[in-house]
Design a protein around this motif. Structure first.
Motif, PDB file in Angstrom:
ATOM      1  N   THR A  15      -4.700   2.616  -8.350  1.00 24.61           N
ATOM      2  CA  THR A  15      -5.149   3.965  -8.013  1.00 24.61           C
ATOM      3  C   THR A  15      -6.367   3.882  -7.095  1.00 24.61           C
ATOM      4  OG1 THR A  15      -6.589   4.082  -9.966  1.00 24.61           O
ATOM      5  CG2 THR A  15      -4.340   4.922 -10.204  1.00 24.61           C
ATOM      6  N   ARG A  16      -6.538   4.918  -6.301  1.00 20.01           N
ATOM      7  CA  ARG A  16      -7.727   5.057  -5.465  1.00 20.01           C
ATOM      8  C   ARG A  16      -8.148   6.519  -5.485  1.00 20.01           C
ATOM      9  NH1 ARG A  16      -5.570   4.558   0.849  1.00 20.01           N
ATOM     10  NH2 ARG A  16      -4.275   6.450   0.837  1.00 20.01           N
ATOM     11  N   GLU A  17      -9.352   6.763  -5.030  1.00 15.74           N
ATOM     12  CA  GLU A  17      -9.851   8.124  -5.000  1.00 15.74           C
ATOM     13  C   GLU A  17      -9.944   8.596  -3.557  1.00 15.74           C
ATOM     14  OE1 GLU A  17     -13.844  10.099  -6.625  1.00 15.74           O
ATOM     15  OE2 GLU A  17     -12.649   9.155  -8.201  1.00 15.74           O
ATOM     16  N   VAL A  18      -9.316   9.730  -3.274  1.00 20.70           N
ATOM     17  CA  VAL A  18      -9.321  10.323  -1.935  1.00 20.70           C
ATOM     18  C   VAL A  18      -9.805  11.767  -2.058  1.00 20.70           C
ATOM     19  CG1 VAL A  18      -7.946  10.930   0.094  1.00 20.70           C
ATOM     20  CG2 VAL A  18      -7.413   8.857  -1.209  1.00 20.70           C
ATOM     21  N   ASN A  19     -10.960  12.043  -1.438  1.00 23.13           N
ATOM     22  CA  ASN A  19     -11.545  13.387  -1.502  1.00 23.13           C
ATOM     23  C   ASN A  19     -11.691  13.877  -2.938  1.00 23.13           C
ATOM     24  OD1 ASN A  19     -11.627  13.547   1.354  1.00 23.13           O
ATOM     25  ND2 ASN A  19      -9.478  14.211   1.399  1.00 23.13           N
ATOM     26  N   GLY A  20     -12.108  12.973  -3.792  1.00 21.26           N
ATOM     27  CA  GLY A  20     -12.323  13.331  -5.181  1.00 21.26           C
ATOM     28  C   GLY A  20     -11.073  13.403  -6.031  1.00 21.26           C
ATOM     29  N   GLU A  21      -9.918  13.134  -5.430  1.00 25.36           N
ATOM     30  CA  GLU A  21      -8.650  13.185  -6.157  1.00 25.36           C
ATOM     31  C   GLU A  21      -8.102  11.773  -6.357  1.00 25.36           C
ATOM     32  OE1 GLU A  21      -7.043  15.894  -7.354  1.00 25.36           O
ATOM     33  OE2 GLU A  21      -8.708  17.188  -6.716  1.00 25.36           O
ATOM     34  N   LYS A  22      -7.528  11.512  -7.536  1.00 26.33           N
ATOM     35  CA  LYS A  22      -6.916  10.212  -7.805  1.00 26.33           C
ATOM     36  C   LYS A  22      -5.544  10.137  -7.147  1.00 26.33           C
ATOM     37  CE  LYS A  22      -5.111   8.951 -11.813  1.00 26.33           C
ATOM     38  NZ  LYS A  22      -4.961   8.498 -13.225  1.00 26.33           N
ATOM     39  N   GLU A  23      -5.304   9.048  -6.439  1.00 23.26           N
ATOM     40  CA  GLU A  23      -4.016   8.839  -5.773  1.00 23.26           C
ATOM     41  C   GLU A  23      -3.438   7.507  -6.232  1.00 23.26           C
ATOM     42  OE1 GLU A  23      -2.059   8.964  -1.293  1.00 23.26           O
ATOM     43  OE2 GLU A  23      -4.134   8.299  -1.533  1.00 23.26           O
ATOM     44  N   VAL A  24      -2.171   7.534  -6.603  1.00 24.76           N
ATOM     45  CA  VAL A  24      -1.487   6.328  -7.061  1.00 24.76           C
ATOM     46  C   VAL A  24      -0.735   5.702  -5.901  1.00 24.76           C
ATOM     47  CG1 VAL A  24       0.267   5.395  -8.623  1.00 24.76           C
ATOM     48  CG2 VAL A  24      -1.265   7.213  -9.406  1.00 24.76           C
ATOM     49  N   GLY A  25      -0.819   4.385  -5.788  1.00 25.47           N
ATOM     50  CA  GLY A  25      -0.063   3.653  -4.777  1.00 25.47           C
ATOM     51  C   GLY A  25       0.203   2.248  -5.261  1.00 25.47           C
ATOM     52  N   PHE A  26       0.448   1.350  -4.310  1.00 20.96           N
ATOM     53  CA  PHE A  26       0.793  -0.018  -4.672  1.00 20.96           C
ATOM     54  C   PHE A  26       0.014  -1.021  -3.833  1.00 20.96           C
ATOM     55  CE2 PHE A  26       4.442   2.534  -5.815  1.00 20.96           C
ATOM     56  CZ  PHE A  26       4.815   2.022  -7.056  1.00 20.96           C
ATOM     57  N   HIS A  27      -0.386  -2.112  -4.461  1.00 21.17           N
ATOM     58  CA  HIS A  27      -0.809  -3.297  -3.746  1.00 21.17           C
ATOM     59  C   HIS A  27       0.396  -4.218  -3.592  1.00 21.17           C
ATOM     60  CE1 HIS A  27      -5.449  -3.149  -4.527  1.00 21.17           C
ATOM     61  NE2 HIS A  27      -5.024  -2.200  -3.716  1.00 21.17           N
ATOM     62  N   VAL A  28       0.305  -5.125  -2.635  1.00 23.22           N
ATOM     63  CA  VAL A  28       1.457  -5.960  -2.284  1.00 23.22           C
ATOM     64  C   VAL A  28       1.036  -7.421  -2.263  1.00 23.22           C
ATOM     65  CG1 VAL A  28       3.289  -6.387  -0.606  1.00 23.22           C
ATOM     66  CG2 VAL A  28       2.325  -4.074  -0.843  1.00 23.22           C
ATOM     67  N   ARG A  29       1.859  -8.256  -2.878  1.00 22.05           N
ATOM     68  CA  ARG A  29       1.686  -9.704  -2.813  1.00 22.05           C
ATOM     69  C   ARG A  29       2.966 -10.325  -2.280  1.00 22.05           C
ATOM     70  NH1 ARG A  29      -2.859 -11.266  -6.363  1.00 22.05           N
ATOM     71  NH2 ARG A  29      -2.281 -13.405  -5.864  1.00 22.05           N
ATOM     72  N   ILE A  45      -3.274  -4.310   1.996  1.00 18.74           N
ATOM     73  CA  ILE A  45      -2.686  -3.004   2.307  1.00 18.74           C
ATOM     74  C   ILE A  45      -2.535  -2.194   1.020  1.00 18.74           C
ATOM     75  CG2 ILE A  45      -1.459  -3.760   4.379  1.00 18.74           C
ATOM     76  CD1 ILE A  45       1.097  -3.940   2.764  1.00 18.74           C
ATOM     77  N   PHE A  46      -2.644  -0.877   1.181  1.00 17.49           N
ATOM     78  CA  PHE A  46      -2.374   0.083   0.116  1.00 17.49           C
ATOM     79  C   PHE A  46      -1.134   0.860   0.550  1.00 17.49           C
ATOM     80  CE2 PHE A  46      -2.590   4.302  -1.740  1.00 17.49           C
ATOM     81  CZ  PHE A  46      -3.004   4.084  -3.057  1.00 17.49           C
ATOM     82  N   VAL A  47      -0.101   0.834  -0.273  1.00 19.45           N
ATOM     83  CA  VAL A  47       1.177   1.441   0.089  1.00 19.45           C
ATOM     84  C   VAL A  47       1.423   2.665  -0.775  1.00 19.45           C
ATOM     85  CG1 VAL A  47       3.664   1.073   0.269  1.00 19.45           C
ATOM     86  CG2 VAL A  47       2.092  -0.811   0.752  1.00 19.45           C
ATOM     87  N   LYS A  48       1.619   3.799  -0.132  1.00 17.22           N
ATOM     88  CA  LYS A  48       1.963   5.011  -0.871  1.00 17.22           C
ATOM     89  C   LYS A  48       3.416   4.919  -1.347  1.00 17.22           C
ATOM     90  CE  LYS A  48      -1.194   7.776   1.978  1.00 17.22           C
ATOM     91  NZ  LYS A  48      -1.341   8.896   2.918  1.00 17.22           N
ATOM     92  N   PRO A  49       3.753   5.611  -2.430  1.00 13.49           N
ATOM     93  CA  PRO A  49       5.117   5.507  -2.951  1.00 13.49           C
ATOM     94  C   PRO A  49       6.188   5.795  -1.906  1.00 13.49           C
ATOM     95  CG  PRO A  49       3.724   6.575  -4.559  1.00 13.49           C
ATOM     96  CD  PRO A  49       2.880   6.406  -3.328  1.00 13.49           C
ATOM     97  N   GLU A  50       5.948   6.787  -1.049  1.00 16.95           N
ATOM     98  CA  GLU A  50       6.961   7.131  -0.041  1.00 16.95           C
ATOM     99  C   GLU A  50       7.052   6.097   1.079  1.00 16.95           C
ATOM    100  OE1 GLU A  50       3.196   9.598   0.911  1.00 16.95           O
ATOM    101  OE2 GLU A  50       4.319   8.911  -0.863  1.00 16.95           O
ATOM    102  N   GLN A  51       6.081   5.178   1.144  1.00 15.79           N
ATOM    103  CA  GLN A  51       6.097   4.129   2.174  1.00 15.79           C
ATOM    104  C   GLN A  51       6.696   2.818   1.666  1.00 15.79           C
ATOM    105  OE1 GLN A  51       1.858   3.976   2.772  1.00 15.79           O
ATOM    106  NE2 GLN A  51       1.907   5.351   4.553  1.00 15.79           N
ATOM    107  N   LEU A  52       6.943   2.751   0.380  1.00 15.27           N
ATOM    108  CA  LEU A  52       7.261   1.473  -0.229  1.00 15.27           C
ATOM    109  C   LEU A  52       8.563   0.874   0.305  1.00 15.27           C
ATOM    110  CD1 LEU A  52       6.540   0.417  -3.807  1.00 15.27           C
ATOM    111  CD2 LEU A  52       8.802  -0.020  -2.928  1.00 15.27           C
ATOM    112  N   VAL A  53       9.590   1.682   0.459  1.00 13.63           N
ATOM    113  CA  VAL A  53      10.866   1.149   0.940  1.00 13.63           C
ATOM    114  C   VAL A  53      10.723   0.588   2.358  1.00 13.63           C
ATOM    115  CG1 VAL A  53      13.238   1.736   1.561  1.00 13.63           C
ATOM    116  CG2 VAL A  53      12.263   2.626  -0.553  1.00 13.63           C
TER     117      VAL A  53
END
Length: 363
Positions: free
Chosen positions: A35-49, A66-74
């Motif tokens: 998770t990360r914080e963007v404009n005070g809001e928690k956002e869930v994403g993915f780290h990649v190895r 890189i931080f990957v948003k769920p819609e970017q994962l594919v």
């Protein structure tokens, strides 16, 4: 069809929890939730190895920045797979894995080539503390689910082997109490999810009747073995019976109250993942003084995953299989006797030399 001609095997994992249960450090490609914080809001994403794997030449995966948003994962998964397809090594079967390309390129170059494939630049990875080996999950037991009034039960299946009656019982329990679902873990255990709290007593009784246990010793919780000589032509040693023997012996000799993972594998291919065990036993053959050849194990210590991930160190080679349980009892007793305050077994191994640890084995 775009990916019907990849070089050899390709292992991908994804996990949605902060303590990755899918072992991202030893997969070709791994996505794990952060998770990360963007404009005070928690956002869930993915780290990649990328670039992990065991077999005869183990590699720990490298983290891409890189931080990957769920819609970017594919798209990211596709880009990584295109790199493996186009640049992965093909001339040698033993090097046709992503881990060798990543090791040669490094994470930074791999990221640069990935961005070329994507046509856009992902955000940098968030500042997130990787869990240590001490925080790595082991699910055995009864646990509440997110859903109110629901529980899941993880039973221990030492060596991962069940008989036909247990398999039929597991199916019946799943159908009756678990909405038809049953799951397995990388520790070769079985999870029964979606159990109503009111039905927990019935489920526990049914599991006990089938011979399943969820309150077990740390030795059983952390035991893993490959198939061994019984069914595998590549194996040099029998493994499943040996692990049961070792665990039963240690349970009879030691009071143990902390996580300990004993991984046993019967050949160099590391199907039992001995590289990442607190104790890793690697099957081989040894010749006794009278010339007799017997099954044996290299005793290795100190493997783990997490933020302090590292592979085992070979401490004593070609230990006859019948002596392994005594050697492990000796080293574990010495750990209890000589460890520092709050020191884990892995940390104990780290601060001792191979010669010191070999002496603790008492062989």
């Amino acid at each position: 069809k775009d990916f019907s001609d990849l070089p050899r095997k390709y292992k991908m994992c994804i996990t949605g929890e902060t303590n990755p249960s899918t072992q991202p450090e030893i997969n070709d490609v791994a996505f794990y939730a952060v998770t990360r914080e963007v404009n005070g809001e928690k956002e869930v994403g993915f780290h990649v190895r990328v670039g992990g794997g065991l077999s005869t030449q183990p590699h720990l995966s490298q983290k891409l920045d890189i931080f990957v948003k769920p819609e970017q994962l594919v798209d990211v998964a596709r880009g990584i797979t295109e790199i493996f397809r186009d640049d992965g090594y093909r001339k040698s079967r033993n090097h046709a894995r992503l881990k060798f390309l990543v090791a040669d390129w490094g994470a930074e170059k791999f990221k640069e080539v990935l961005i070329q494939h994507l046509g856009w630049t992902p955000d940098p990875a968030t500042d997130w503390q990787e869990p240590s080996s001490l925080d790595y999950p082991n699910y055995t037991g009864i646990h509440p689910q997110k859903q109110a009034g629901k529980f899941w039960v993880c039973v221990s299946v030492l060596t991962g082997r069940v008989n036909s009656a247990q398999l039929l019982a597991a199916a019946e329990i799943s159908e009756k109490y678990c909405e038809g679902s049953v799951r397995t873990t990388h520790n070769q255990n079985i999870i029964f999810p979606n159990v109503d709290e009111a039905q927990l007593p019935e489920v526990k009784a049914a599991l006990k009747a089938a011979g399943f246990e969820w309150e077990v010793s740390e030795f059983k919780r952390g035991g893993v073995s490959c198939t061994g000589t019984e069914f595998c032509n590549l194996a040099l040693t029998e493994t499943k019976g040996r692990l049961k023997e070792v665990v039963a012996y240690l349970e009879s000799k030691l009071l143990w109250d902390e996580p300990i993972r004993i991984h046993i594998t019967g050949c160099p291919n590391s199907c039992g993942q001995h590289y990442i065990g607190d104790v890793g036993l690697y099957g081989c053959k040894a010749r006794l003084n009278d010339g007799t050849q017997v099954e044996a194990y290299d005793v290795c210590l100190g493997g783990r995953l997490g933020s302090d991930a590292k592979f085992v160190r070979p401490i004593h080679k070609k230990v006859p299989a019948t002596l392994v349980k005594y050697a492990l009892e000796n080293v574990l007793r010495n750990y209890k006797a000589h460890k520092s305050e709050g020191e884990s077994f892995g940390q104990f191994v780290d601060r001792h030399t191979n010669d010191q640890l070999a002496e603790y084995l008492g062989l």
